[in-house]
Scaffold this active site. Structure first.
Site, PDB file in Angstrom:
ATOM      1  N   ASP A 124       0.897  -1.130   0.146  1.00 17.30           N
ATOM      2  CA  ASP A 124      -0.154  -0.164  -0.098  1.00 17.30           C
ATOM      3  C   ASP A 124       0.877   1.064  -0.045  1.00 17.30           C
ATOM      4  O   ASP A 124       1.943   1.222   0.220  1.00 17.30           O
ATOM      5  CB  ASP A 124      -0.824   0.027   1.265  1.00 17.30           C
ATOM      6  N   ASP A 136      -0.092   5.413   0.902  1.00 18.81           N
ATOM      7  CA  ASP A 136      -0.291   6.010   2.192  1.00 18.81           C
ATOM      8  C   ASP A 136      -0.261   5.624   3.408  1.00 18.81           C
ATOM      9  O   ASP A 136      -1.073   4.435   3.664  1.00 18.81           O
ATOM     10  CB  ASP A 136      -1.729   7.047   1.805  1.00 18.81           C
ATOM     11  N   SER A 159      -2.817   0.236  -4.326  1.00 23.28           N
ATOM     12  CA  SER A 159      -3.423   1.680  -3.583  1.00 23.28           C
ATOM     13  C   SER A 159      -4.650   2.018  -4.124  1.00 23.28           C
ATOM     14  O   SER A 159      -5.426   1.502  -5.136  1.00 23.28           O
ATOM     15  CB  SER A 159      -2.394   2.845  -4.204  1.00 23.28           C
ATOM     16  N   GLY A 160      -5.397   2.643  -3.272  1.00 25.62           N
ATOM     17  CA  GLY A 160      -6.781   3.318  -3.430  1.00 25.62           C
ATOM     18  C   GLY A 160      -6.615   4.606  -4.441  1.00 25.62           C
ATOM     19  O   GLY A 160      -7.661   4.884  -5.120  1.00 25.62           O
ATOM     20  N   LYS A 189      -8.578  -4.905  -3.316  1.00 26.06           N
ATOM     21  CA  LYS A 189      -7.003  -5.221  -3.679  1.00 26.06           C
ATOM     22  C   LYS A 189      -6.735  -6.688  -3.514  1.00 26.06           C
ATOM     23  O   LYS A 189      -6.099  -7.175  -4.281  1.00 26.06           O
ATOM     24  CB  LYS A 189      -5.951  -4.617  -2.405  1.00 26.06           C
ATOM     25  N   SER A 216      -4.531   0.158   6.641  1.00 26.94           N
ATOM     26  CA  SER A 216      -5.776   0.613   6.778  1.00 26.94           C
ATOM     27  C   SER A 216      -6.911  -0.620   6.114  1.00 26.94           C
ATOM     28  O   SER A 216      -6.302  -1.786   5.827  1.00 26.94           O
ATOM     29  CB  SER A 216      -5.961   1.770   5.887  1.00 26.94           C
TER      30      SER A 216
END
Length: 268
Positions: free
Chosen positions: A8, A10, A43-44, A193, A217
């Site tokens: 990931d 952030d 990642s988002g 993911k 997260s």
């Protein structure tokens, strides 16, 4: 042996200054290449944004962006998981009638979209995470694009109430997940993911037991559950810490790079 590493960004790979130890990572990345280990950024965020963090080697990294909606390999779109227009329109109507003070970013394959009426503060914040961003007059008439996610920005005090409201609504067509930094993502129930990484590993003929993953997260949970070697960060939320098998130092302690270096004998 570990054949693929997924990280990931952030709160995980990136430190609180939104950067990482670039010299040390390039040295590590060359070791991974020599061992034949795939490096995946999961990642988002939008592909255009996350790929910009790796200017020298972005074509050698596989990017799982938009929480699993899109996968890019060698700079080309490899996997596309999209959401139909009717579902997007229905959820947007619900969001526009909530009292939570929600700012909306509609995420497409070609671009992300925000309303022209948004505040300057919101627009500036959106531009940090969406390098391909267009302003439109209304969400009632959708742009000509395909949809992968709806991203929301709102106060943390309201975020989890909104998540509960969306996920307890049997008519809701999208799943709400907290992605940190006062952000909530609305994604298709079968897109995350973990599921998209599973698709990718199948194409590469690699087993989940050979995957090393790092996250912090709730939008990382499925990825951490999938991986044979899963690490939550020292700064991770409670659920990520519970799901992961191991814990790495925090993102401000160079946790991802130091942990991979400690596992170097298990790579390849």
């Amino acid at each position: 042996m570990i054949k693929t590493i997924a990280v990931d960004m952030d709160g995980t790979f990136l430190n609180s200054s939104n950067d990482y130890n670039r010299e040390e990572f390039l040295e590590l990345f060359n070791k991974l290449k020599n061992k034949g280990v795939n490096f995946v950024v999961a990642s988002g965020n939008q592909y255009a944004q996350i790929s910009s963090f790796f200017p020298e080697i972005w074509r050698e990294i596989t990017f799982v962006s938009e929480n699993g909606g899109l996968v890019f390999e060698n700079g080309n779109l490899l996997i596309k998981n999209t959401i139909g227009n009717s579902i997007i329109q229905e959820v947007l109507r619900v969001l526009e009638n909530t009292s939570y003070g929600v700012d909306i970013i509609l995420c497409g394959v070609e671009s992300a979209y925000i309303l022209k009426t948004g505040t300057d503060e919101f627009k500036d914040n959106a531009a940090k995470y969406y390098f391909k961003l267009k302003e439109i007059d209304s969400f009632q008439q959708l742009p000509d694009d395909e949809w992968v996610k709806i991203a929301l920005h709102l106060d943390d005090k309201n975020a989890f109430s909104l998540i509960e409201m969306m996920n307890s609504n049997n008519d809701s067509k999208l799943k709400a997940v907290y992605s940190g930094h006062e952000s909530v993502d609305l994604i298709a129930n079968n897109i995350n993911k973990g599921n998209t990484l599973s698709q990718l590993l199948n194409q590469w003929e690699i087993k989940p037991e050979q995957l090393l993953a790092f996250g912090d997260s709730n939008n990382d949970l499925e990825m951490l559950e999938l991986a044979g070697y899963s690490y939550s960060m020292g700064n991770a939320g409670e659920q990520a810490t519970l799901v992961a098998k191991y814990q790495a130092p925090s993102n401000d302690e160079n946790g991802v790079i130091s942990t991979i270096n400690s596992l170097i004998d298990k790579l390849g």
